[in-house]
Scaffold this motif. Structure first.
Motif, PDB file in Angstrom:
ATOM      1  N   THR A 190       0.827  -1.202   0.000  1.00  0.00           N
ATOM      2  CA  THR A 190       0.000   0.000   0.000  1.00  0.00           C
ATOM      3  C   THR A 190       0.861   1.252   0.000  1.00  0.00           C
ATOM      4  O   THR A 190       0.569   2.233  -0.692  1.00  0.00           O
ATOM      5  CB  THR A 190      -0.942   0.004   1.216  1.00  0.00           C
ATOM      6  N   PHE A 191       1.956   1.230   0.761  1.00  0.00           N
ATOM      7  CA  PHE A 191       2.897   2.355   0.728  1.00  0.00           C
ATOM      8  C   PHE A 191       3.378   2.582  -0.713  1.00  0.00           C
ATOM      9  O   PHE A 191       3.503   3.715  -1.173  1.00  0.00           O
ATOM     10  CB  PHE A 191       4.109   2.081   1.622  1.00  0.00           C
ATOM     11  N   GLY A 192       3.660   1.487  -1.413  1.00  0.00           N
ATOM     12  CA  GLY A 192       4.148   1.588  -2.782  1.00  0.00           C
ATOM     13  C   GLY A 192       3.132   2.225  -3.708  1.00  0.00           C
ATOM     14  O   GLY A 192       3.468   3.096  -4.516  1.00  0.00           O
ATOM     15  N   ARG A 193       1.875   1.772  -3.615  1.00  0.00           N
ATOM     16  CA  ARG A 193       0.832   2.377  -4.462  1.00  0.00           C
ATOM     17  C   ARG A 193       0.700   3.859  -4.176  1.00  0.00           C
ATOM     18  O   ARG A 193       0.564   4.677  -5.102  1.00  0.00           O
ATOM     19  CB  ARG A 193      -0.513   1.688  -4.230  1.00  0.00           C
ATOM     20  N   GLN A 194       0.757   4.250  -2.907  1.00  0.00           N
ATOM     21  CA  GLN A 194       0.648   5.659  -2.544  1.00  0.00           C
ATOM     22  C   GLN A 194       1.804   6.472  -3.136  1.00  0.00           C
ATOM     23  O   GLN A 194       1.600   7.584  -3.622  1.00  0.00           O
ATOM     24  CB  GLN A 194       0.623   5.798  -1.025  1.00  0.00           C
ATOM     25  N   TYR A 202      -1.877 -10.560   1.380  1.00  0.00           N
ATOM     26  CA  TYR A 202      -2.052  -9.285   2.078  1.00  0.00           C
ATOM     27  C   TYR A 202      -1.699  -8.159   1.109  1.00  0.00           C
ATOM     28  O   TYR A 202      -1.105  -8.403   0.055  1.00  0.00           O
ATOM     29  CB  TYR A 202      -1.160  -9.251   3.326  1.00  0.00           C
ATOM     30  N   PRO A 203      -2.066  -6.913   1.396  1.00  0.00           N
ATOM     31  CA  PRO A 203      -2.746  -6.391   2.600  1.00  0.00           C
ATOM     32  C   PRO A 203      -4.257  -6.350   2.475  1.00  0.00           C
ATOM     33  O   PRO A 203      -4.960  -6.085   3.458  1.00  0.00           O
ATOM     34  CB  PRO A 203      -2.190  -4.969   2.693  1.00  0.00           C
ATOM     35  N   LEU A 204      -4.819  -6.598   1.276  1.00  0.00           N
ATOM     36  CA  LEU A 204      -6.249  -6.404   1.043  1.00  0.00           C
ATOM     37  C   LEU A 204      -7.064  -7.683   1.182  1.00  0.00           C
ATOM     38  O   LEU A 204      -8.287  -7.622   1.177  1.00  0.00           O
ATOM     39  CB  LEU A 204      -6.465  -5.818  -0.364  1.00  0.00           C
ATOM     40  N   ARG A 205      -6.397  -8.818   1.273  1.00  0.00           N
ATOM     41  CA  ARG A 205      -7.045 -10.132   1.392  1.00  0.00           C
ATOM     42  C   ARG A 205      -7.960 -10.413   0.205  1.00  0.00           C
ATOM     43  O   ARG A 205      -9.061 -10.963   0.344  1.00  0.00           O
ATOM     44  CB  ARG A 205      -7.833 -10.222   2.702  1.00  0.00           C
ATOM     45  N   LEU A 206      -7.498 -10.051  -0.978  1.00  0.00           N
ATOM     46  CA  LEU A 206      -8.251 -10.336  -2.195  1.00  0.00           C
ATOM     47  C   LEU A 206      -8.056 -11.800  -2.578  1.00  0.00           C
ATOM     48  O   LEU A 206      -7.144 -12.467  -2.100  1.00  0.00           O
ATOM     49  CB  LEU A 206      -7.760  -9.436  -3.334  1.00  0.00           C
ATOM     50  N   LYS A 207      -8.912 -12.286  -3.477  1.00  0.00           N
ATOM     51  CA  LYS A 207      -8.759 -13.656  -3.949  1.00  0.00           C
ATOM     52  C   LYS A 207      -9.277 -13.783  -5.375  1.00  0.00           C
ATOM     53  O   LYS A 207     -10.059 -12.959  -5.858  1.00  0.00           O
ATOM     54  CB  LYS A 207      -9.485 -14.649  -3.043  1.00  0.00           C
TER      55      LYS A 207
END
Length: 309
Positions: free
Chosen positions: A208-212, A241-246
């Protein structure tokens, strides 16, 4: 650089010279001429390197590419592939869709733009190079880690017939997949022992830091690469992680980076353990198939003979 005559207005550049030059692994740019907003840039690509053209808001330039030597494979907007060779020329006014080029051999071409691009382009390359080196050294990888991830990701993306737009974003997203680790404290990233639960919570925020960070650049290609960076630790079975997508919630480009990053981690020597042979790494990926997108795993195995190239 030499003037032909004191008052002629003519500038002569000898072989190997340029007004300015930028080099990066697999790529050299040399600014040959600049005036009235128009620029002429010599490009040299090493075999296997990628280059691209992308549309941008407010961009109205006439752009042209003239092949000097080598073979350059072009994936167009409809996914069609064409081979450019010495003497071939293409142009756009302006470019409307991303176009991705892969050097099948060492390549030289002249690129001309009616709007200035060199300093924006070169500064972006320098920043990417600097970030990549910082990330790799901070996390104990070898200096080629980001380049390997990019090369293998693009290989799988082409095998899976991603569109030229998807390949353009994958090129950036794979190269900068771990850029967010810049914001992880050294005490966590370099900790020799087991991380605490709180330390793991911080570590798992690096996508998430990277996307930001990419969002903050405001550059269209990096904005579009942001989701790839944020999702590259998501897993097909929802265990990431971090969004717990699947499954289909994860972008295909991110799924490609996920399996490539895992393969590279297994085969790369680290300070705390040696890498394992390619065959063992592929066996490990096979045993963990449920965690990866099945198409990405299949593409990895289809390219098994090229993984060490």
């Amino acid at each position: 650089m030499h003037k032909d005559e004191p008052d002629s207005g003519i500038t002569l550049l000898r072989s190997g010279e340029g007004l300015e030059r930028v080099t990066l692994k697999g790529l050299e740019l040399r600014l040959l001429a600049s005036g009235d907003g128009t620029e002429l840039i010599l490009h040299k690509l090493s075999a296997g390197s990628h280059w691209g053209l992308s549309p941008a808001d407010g961009w109205t330039a006439l752009e042209g590419l003239f092949m000097i030597s080598g073979r350059l494979r072009w994936t167009g907007g409809a996914g069609d592939k064409r081979l450019l060779q010495a003497g071939d020329f293409l142009s756009a006014s302006p470019v409307l869709k991303e176009a991705v080029f892969v050097a099948e051999t060492d390549v030289e071409f002249l690129y001309c733009s009616s709007q200035p691009v060199f300093h924006h382009y070169s500064n972006q390359i320098r920043e990417l190079m600097s970030l990549a080196v910082d990330i790799e050294q901070k996390d104990g990888y070898t200096a080629d880690h980001c380049h390997r991830i990019m090369r293998l990701s693009m290989m799988l993306g082409e095998t899976m017939a991603l569109s030229s737009t998807e390949l353009a974003y994958l090129n950036f997203g794979s190269f900068l997949h771990d850029v967010g680790k810049i914001k992880v404290p050294d005490s966590i990233l370099g900790k020799p022992g087991k991380l605490t639960d709180e330390e793991w919570r911080v570590m798992r925020l690096h996508p998430t830091f990277g996307r930001q960070m990419l969002h903050e650049t405001g550059l269209p290609s990096l904005l579009s690469a942001g989701p790839i960076v944020e999702q590259h630790h998501e897993r097909f079975d929802g265990s990431g992680y971090p969004l717990r997508l699947k499954a289909s919630e994860i972008s295909l480009a991110s799924a490609i980076v996920a399996v490539v990053d895992s393969y590279d981690a297994l085969t790369t020597n680290r300070v705390y353990r040696p890498g394992i042979p390619k065959a063992e790494a592929l066996d490990e990926i096979d045993r963990s198939r449920k965690t990866y997108h099945p198409e990405a795993v299949e593409a990895l195995f289809l390219n098994a003979d090229r993984l060490d190239g």
